[in-house]
Write a protein that holds these residues in place. Structure first.
Motif, PDB file in Angstrom:
ATOM      1  N   GLU A 161       0.862  -1.178   0.000  1.00  0.00           N
ATOM      2  CA  GLU A 161       0.000   0.000   0.000  1.00  0.00           C
ATOM      3  C   GLU A 161       0.896   1.224   0.000  1.00  0.00           C
ATOM      4  O   GLU A 161       1.723   1.396   0.884  1.00  0.00           O
TER       5      GLU A 161
ATOM      6  N   SER B 114      -0.947   6.880  -1.507  1.00  0.00           N
ATOM      7  CA  SER B 114      -2.042   7.304  -0.626  1.00  0.00           C
ATOM      8  C   SER B 114      -2.117   8.798  -0.320  1.00  0.00           C
ATOM      9  O   SER B 114      -2.131   9.188   0.856  1.00  0.00           O
ATOM     10  N   PRO B 115      -2.147   9.656  -1.322  1.00  0.00           N
ATOM     11  CA  PRO B 115      -2.228  11.088  -1.037  1.00  0.00           C
ATOM     12  C   PRO B 115      -3.623  11.468  -0.571  1.00  0.00           C
ATOM     13  O   PRO B 115      -4.562  10.698  -0.744  1.00  0.00           O
ATOM     14  N   ASN B 116      -3.724  12.631   0.035  1.00  0.00           N
ATOM     15  CA  ASN B 116      -5.032  13.112   0.413  1.00  0.00           C
ATOM     16  C   ASN B 116      -5.637  13.889  -0.742  1.00  0.00           C
ATOM     17  O   ASN B 116      -5.001  14.748  -1.333  1.00  0.00           O
TER      18      ASN B 116
ATOM     19  N   HIS C 247      -4.343   3.850  -0.604  1.00  0.00           N
ATOM     20  CA  HIS C 247      -5.352   4.192   0.407  1.00  0.00           C
ATOM     21  C   HIS C 247      -5.614   5.699   0.321  1.00  0.00           C
ATOM     22  O   HIS C 247      -5.230   6.471   1.209  1.00  0.00           O
TER      23      HIS C 247
ATOM     24  N   GLY D 278      -6.684   9.331   0.546  1.00  0.00           N
ATOM     25  CA  GLY D 278      -7.349  10.066   1.622  1.00  0.00           C
ATOM     26  C   GLY D 278      -8.535  10.828   1.064  1.00  0.00           C
ATOM     27  O   GLY D 278      -8.473  12.033   0.872  1.00  0.00           O
TER      28      GLY D 278
ATOM     29  N   GLU E 113     -10.151   5.758   1.418  1.00  0.00           N
ATOM     30  CA  GLU E 113     -10.803   5.745   2.728  1.00  0.00           C
ATOM     31  C   GLU E 113     -12.330   5.707   2.630  1.00  0.00           C
ATOM     32  O   GLU E 113     -13.001   5.037   3.405  1.00  0.00           O
TER      33      GLU E 113
ATOM     34  N   TYR F  96       2.752  -1.198   4.619  1.00  0.00           N
ATOM     35  CA  TYR F  96       2.226   0.163   4.568  1.00  0.00           C
ATOM     36  C   TYR F  96       3.411   1.110   4.400  1.00  0.00           C
ATOM     37  O   TYR F  96       4.205   1.277   5.322  1.00  0.00           O
TER      38      TYR F  96
ATOM     39  N   GLN G  92       3.659   8.656  11.251  1.00  0.00           N
ATOM     40  CA  GLN G  92       2.490   7.839  11.586  1.00  0.00           C
ATOM     41  C   GLN G  92       2.865   6.533  12.287  1.00  0.00           C
ATOM     42  O   GLN G  92       2.075   5.584  12.303  1.00  0.00           O
TER      43      GLN G  92
ATOM     44  N   HIS H 126       0.349   5.586  14.983  1.00  0.00           N
ATOM     45  CA  HIS H 126      -0.914   5.145  14.377  1.00  0.00           C
ATOM     46  C   HIS H 126      -0.845   3.666  13.991  1.00  0.00           C
ATOM     47  O   HIS H 126      -1.766   2.900  14.282  1.00  0.00           O
ATOM     48  N   PHE H 127       0.245   3.276  13.346  1.00  0.00           N
ATOM     49  CA  PHE H 127       0.325   1.885  12.897  1.00  0.00           C
ATOM     50  C   PHE H 127       0.586   0.918  14.054  1.00  0.00           C
ATOM     51  O   PHE H 127       0.102  -0.209  14.034  1.00  0.00           O
TER      52      PHE H 127
HETATM   53  N1  ARG Z   1      -3.473   9.717   3.358  1.00  0.00           N
HETATM   54  C1  ARG Z   1      -2.542   9.585   4.417  1.00  0.00           C
HETATM   55  C2  ARG Z   1      -1.627  10.816   4.470  1.00  0.00           C
HETATM   56  O1  ARG Z   1      -1.437  11.464   3.476  1.00  0.00           O
HETATM   57  C3  ARG Z   1      -1.692   8.365   4.302  1.00  0.00           C
HETATM   58  C4  ARG Z   1      -2.440   7.080   4.314  1.00  0.00           C
HETATM   59  C5  ARG Z   1      -1.577   5.946   4.703  1.00  0.00           C
HETATM   60  N2  ARG Z   1      -2.206   4.663   4.723  1.00  0.00           N
HETATM   61  C6  ARG Z   1      -3.007   4.185   5.644  1.00  0.00           C
HETATM   62  N3  ARG Z   1      -3.504   2.990   5.482  1.00  0.00           N
HETATM   63  N4  ARG Z   1      -3.305   4.861   6.722  1.00  0.00           N
HETATM   64  O2  ARG Z   1      -1.098  11.087   5.524  1.00  0.00           O
END
Ligand code: ARG
Length: 613
Positions: A113, A116-118, A153, A155, A268, A342, A348, A351-352
């Motif tokens: 994974e 994963s940008p927002n 993933h 955002g 998400e 990940y 993070q 978080h993980f």
């Molecule tokens: N979108 C998140 C960010 O830009 C990262 C996501 C990472 N992946 C996950 N499964 N939480 O910070």
């Protein structure tokens, strides 16, 4: 080489019953091809390591190889022509139809994974790390025989959509034309400051700036998120439009980077209707506890994590962690993976840790399957990048600048080059992506233009240059060698097809093979031997990429190959008229092997190898 390693291990095991045998690669090819460090065994046997190495050198014999004690090491060294045969055979003859270093399907499934940008934010240089490290991990795992699933993933959910909705309806209401006005989606490389996404992003930044003096705006944003979460039609419509605008722009960047995902549909938001069942699961497992003002949390103190994992806020809304829990359960169900990586920044880590700890409590199946591979954040010399404050470096600007700098050099040094623009793009990309890989994965990177797009030293263009130089030698050699220089695209496409075709049935498209010349006496010079030694290090570097979850070992090994090629090129004339035909053939064969190896290695990192530059 694999067979040799195996024999060496077996002979050692026979000589040293009950001792773990772990071979290494000697520091240089002059020492040998494989090394056995005797420290452990010596300790176990109560001997001096150097003395044990001596004894083993006398006791073990392997055909075609010399066993030499060097201090505490027992080195196995191949005769020059045997080494050349082993390395060239592995690369040129492509045993079992596979490119060099590629392995047979192993039946293991890995989810990578990455990126994963927002949504509704812009792609910055910070996003390059996850995108390209993830890409290299996915490519390399596939080459090593894993079944790889590439996920993003995205955002595309969360409270920031409240902000966006509030900002949009405040200032830009008036229909879709506002963000998309005067903009043509067909433009291949639009000015980033005119794109719909950039306009949206500006609204976001403005909202955060004004909110500082007007706290009521915060409630407005919260209200919008609530509307979105409860299915309000207008909120939904705008949200999916924002998402669409973002995805179109991200796609353009992914295309430029040559990166792709199995799906972009599992962001998400995808997990939204799986949140309630996930919470129910947690409830049934007796893990949910009431936190502050009715929020719901999971305590993790018993497993050494003092911060509880929040899964539902006091106002009943879900959070990032809830969606990650839902995603993990979904992935178990849909993919039954062996490993899930990940590729997410060091910010993070907690978080993980929380996520994996909750999953372990919920279902022991997850134990040992989940891995966060954190990478250091990109900082500006003046401090952290902040999208909110608008002080960010856009990835596209970096790629453009790198391309421009390369183009200027080409204009100066090689103005007649065919496909100048394409080559400039390849080299610019090579510089940026390789720079990223050469950095330690976990340490933060300070961004300065000169470092990131440097063209000298241990850079992508240096490796790319070695490749182009070989192509030029092959063209000059003419005949079937020139055809090898043109086979690049074909080989590259094949490597790619092969990567994608690594199904349990094994490779489908046979990799183009070429016989190793019978007479390899032309490769006895130390510089040729050094190059062969570095080429032999590539499969190990690929394995190290998968093991350490970073592209660095491969990038370093490619630099070592390129550097030793340069020594070979200088000291072993390839096309000199006085060469006998056999010497010429052998030296050209080593050129072809080196080019293939460089091309493949770069390919795994997401970098292209130019034929000319
Ligand atoms: N979108 C998140 C960010 O830009 C990262 C996501 C990472 N992946 C996950 N499964 N939480 O910070």
């Amino acid at each position: 080489m694999e067979a040799l390693r195996h024999t060496f291990e077996q002979r050692l095991a026979a000589a040293l019953p009950g001792v773990d045998i772990a071979l290494e690669r000697p520091k240089s090819g002059e020492l040998g091809d494989l090394a056995y460090p005797c420290f452990r065994a010596a300790k176990q046997l109560g001997k001096n390591p150097a003395q044990l190495a001596q004894e083993l050198a006398g006791a073990i014999a392997i055909e075609g190889a010399a066993l030499v004690a060097a201090g505490p090491y027992l080195n196995l060294k191949l005769a020059p022509e045997t080494r050349a045969q082993a390395v060239l055979g592995a690369i040129l003859e492509a045993p079992e139809g596979r490119p060099y270093g590629f392995r047979q399907a192993n039946g293991k499934k890995v989810i990578v994974e990455y990126s994963s940008p927002n949504i509704a934010k812009l792609f910055t240089i910070g996003h390059l790390r996850s995108t390209m490290i993830g890409h290299a991990l996915a490519q390399t795992h596939q080459a090593l025989g894993y079944d790889v699933i590439r996920l993003n993933h995205l955002g595309d959910w969360g409270t920031q959509f409240g902000t966006l909705l509030a900002a949009y309806t405040r200032w830009a209401e008036g229909g879709n034309a506002d963000l998309e006005r005067d903009f043509d989606w067909a433009e291949p490389a639009p000015d980033k400051r005119r794109t719909p996404l950039f306009r949206l992003f500006q609204l976001y930044v403005r909202f955060h700036a004004e909110e500082e003096n007007d706290p009521a705006m915060r409630d407005e944003a919260r209200g919008w998120f609530k509307r979105l979460e409860t299915g309000d039609a207008e909120a939904r419509r705008l949200w999916s439009w924002f998402r669409e605008i973002s995805l179109r722009e991200f796609q353009r960047i992914y295309d430029r980077l040559g990166v792709s995902f199995d799906t972009l549909a599992q962001g998400e938001a995808f997990y939204e209707d799986r949140l309630a069942p996930t919470l129910q699961c947690l409830e049934d497992a007796g893990l949910l506890v009431e936190g502050d003002k009715g929020a719901r949390i999971i305590n993790l103190e018993d497993v050494g994590i003092s911060t509880p994992c929040l899964v539902q806020k006091a106002d009943g809304t879900s959070i990032y962690a809830t969606r990650d829990l839902a995603a993990a359960l979904y992935r178990k169900e849909s993919y039954a993976f062996d490993r899930c990586l990940y590729v997410v920044g060091t910010d993070q880590v907690l978080h993980f840790q929380q996520l994996f700890a909750v999953l372990d409590k919920l279902d022991p199946w997850f134990k040992g399957r989940m891995l966060h591979t954190p990478f250091g954040m990109v900082k500006l010399p003046e401090g952290k990048m902040s999208t909110r404050k608008g002080n960010v470096i856009f990835l596209e600007d970096v790629l453009d600048e790198a391309r421009e700098r390369v183009a200027a050099i080409i204009e100066e040094k090689n103005p007649d080059l065919a496909d100048k623009a394409e080559v400039a793009e390849m080299l610019g990309m090579g510089a940026v992506v390789f720079f990223d890989a050469m950095n330690d994965r976990v340490k933060p990177i300070t961004f300065t233009w000169d470092r990131v797009i440097a063209l000298d030293g241990d850079t992508g263009p240096y490796v790319q240059y070695a490749h182009a130089r070989i192509m030029s030698v092959l063209r000059k050699a003419g005949g079937h060698w020139a055809a090898q220089a043109q086979a690049q695209d074909q080989v590259q496409v094949q490597a790619q097809t092969q990567i994608q075709a690594a199904t349990p049935a094994g490779p489908v498209v046979p990799f183009s093979a070429m016989p190793v010349p019978a007479d390899l006496a032309g490769l006895q010079a130390p510089e040729a031997q050094a190059l062969l030694f570095e080429l032999a290090g590539l499969p190990g570097a690929m394995a190290a990429v998968a093991e350490g979850c970073m592209a660095t070992p491969l990038a370093r090994q490619l630099v070592a190959v390129a550097r030793s090629f340069s020594g070979y090129y200088t000291n072993c004339p390839i096309l000199a008229p006085e060469n006998t035909p056999a010497v010429r053939e052998a030296r050209l064969a080593l050129c072809v092997a080196t080019a293939r190896a460089l091309r493949q290695g770069l390919f795994l990192m997401g970098i292209q190898a130019p034929e000319e530059m």
